[in-house]
Enzyme design. Structure first.
Site, short mmCIF file in Angstrom:
data_model
loop_
_atom_site.label_atom_id
_atom_site.label_comp_id
_atom_site.label_asym_id
_atom_site.label_seq_id
_atom_site.Cartn_x
_atom_site.Cartn_y
_atom_site.Cartn_z
N GLY A 76 2.07 7.98 -0.40
CA GLY A 76 2.83 9.19 -0.70
C GLY A 76 3.57 9.02 -2.02
N GLU B 260 12.67 2.36 2.38
CA GLU B 260 11.78 2.80 3.44
C GLU B 260 12.25 2.51 4.87
OE1 GLU B 260 9.20 4.58 2.73
OE2 GLU B 260 9.11 4.23 0.57
N PHE C 232 0.85 -1.20 0.00
CA PHE C 232 0.00 0.00 0.00
C PHE C 232 0.88 1.24 0.00
CE2 PHE C 232 -2.56 3.25 2.35
CZ PHE C 232 -3.57 3.39 1.41
N GLY C 233 0.68 2.09 -1.01
CA GLY C 233 1.39 3.36 -1.11
C GLY C 233 0.47 4.53 -0.88
#
Length: 222
Positions: A60, A134, A57-58
């Site tokens: 940004g 990340e 899930f993105g």
């Protein structure tokens, strides 16, 4: 010179070299060791079957610059977390002298973003690239969540704010956030560009994030 996060710069180590350079001069920032990175990656993978595709899930920059291979993407809804500028950045889109702000998922509310499906055979490599991007700085924790899209519910991996990290920033006023975003810039570009790209690509998905739009409206005109 501005560095771009691309599949190539992740594969050739350019992004990691930038991170390592910053970590060497800022040891107080609690950067994750290689051993810790490997352990956390393995823990995430154990929740996934060996022949199971992975949804990511993105919310940004992953929306408009995933930099990993995927076979499907969907606009998806996540309950229990909301998108917020709550992470100070001393590199990337800020400097120690003029920190920037980045988005993260914080508890409460809901968030619409993009779910990307990585096919099972490519999960180790593609998640490894995402991990490098990340997880090294320690500001995000990987978390399994449940998404809704097209009348379906399915599990996905995403990255939420680490409340214990020294760069976690609690509530800022709209004016404070706008003042930082208007001027902050680093090796990856400006915070303003990051905000505008996120808003533009959300709108292309039919998503309007009121909070982001209010910050953008508060920025000084160029």
């Amino acid at each position: 010179m501005t560095l771009r996060i691309t599949r190539e710069t992740l594969l050739n180590g350019a992004v990691r070299e930038m991170q390592r350079h910053y970590a060497a001069s800022h040891p107080d920032m609690h950067w994750r060791t290689e051993a810790e990175m490997a352990r956390l990656l393995q823990e995430a993978l154990t929740a996934l079957g060996p022949e199971e595709d992975l949804w990511v899930f993105g919310y940004g920059s992953l929306i408009w610059n995933p930099a990993f291979d995927y076979v499907e993407k969907r606009c998806a809804l996540l309950h229990g977390w909301h998108r917020r500028f709550c992470l100070k950045m001393y590199m990337g889109r800020g400097t120690p002298e003029r920190p920037g702000l980045m988005l993260a998922l914080d508890r409460g509310g809901a968030c619409r973003g993009v779910a990307f499906r990585i096919e099972a055979a490519k999960v180790p490599q593609e998640l490894g690239l995402l991990w490098q991007r990340e997880m090294y700085g320690g500001s995000y924790n990987a978390r399994w969540v449940t998404l809704e899209a097209g009348g379906e519910r399915f599990k996905a991996l995403t990255f939420v704010i680490n409340h214990a990290h020294p760069r976690y920033t609690r509530e800022l006023t709209l004016e404070q956030a706008a003042a930082i975003i208007a001027t902050a810039q680093g090796d990856l570009g400006s915070c303003r560009e990051y905000l505008e790209n996120t808003i533009t690509h959300l709108r292309q998905l039919g998503v309007r994030d009121t909070g982001l739009s209010r910050i953008a409206a508060a920025l000084p005109k160029r």
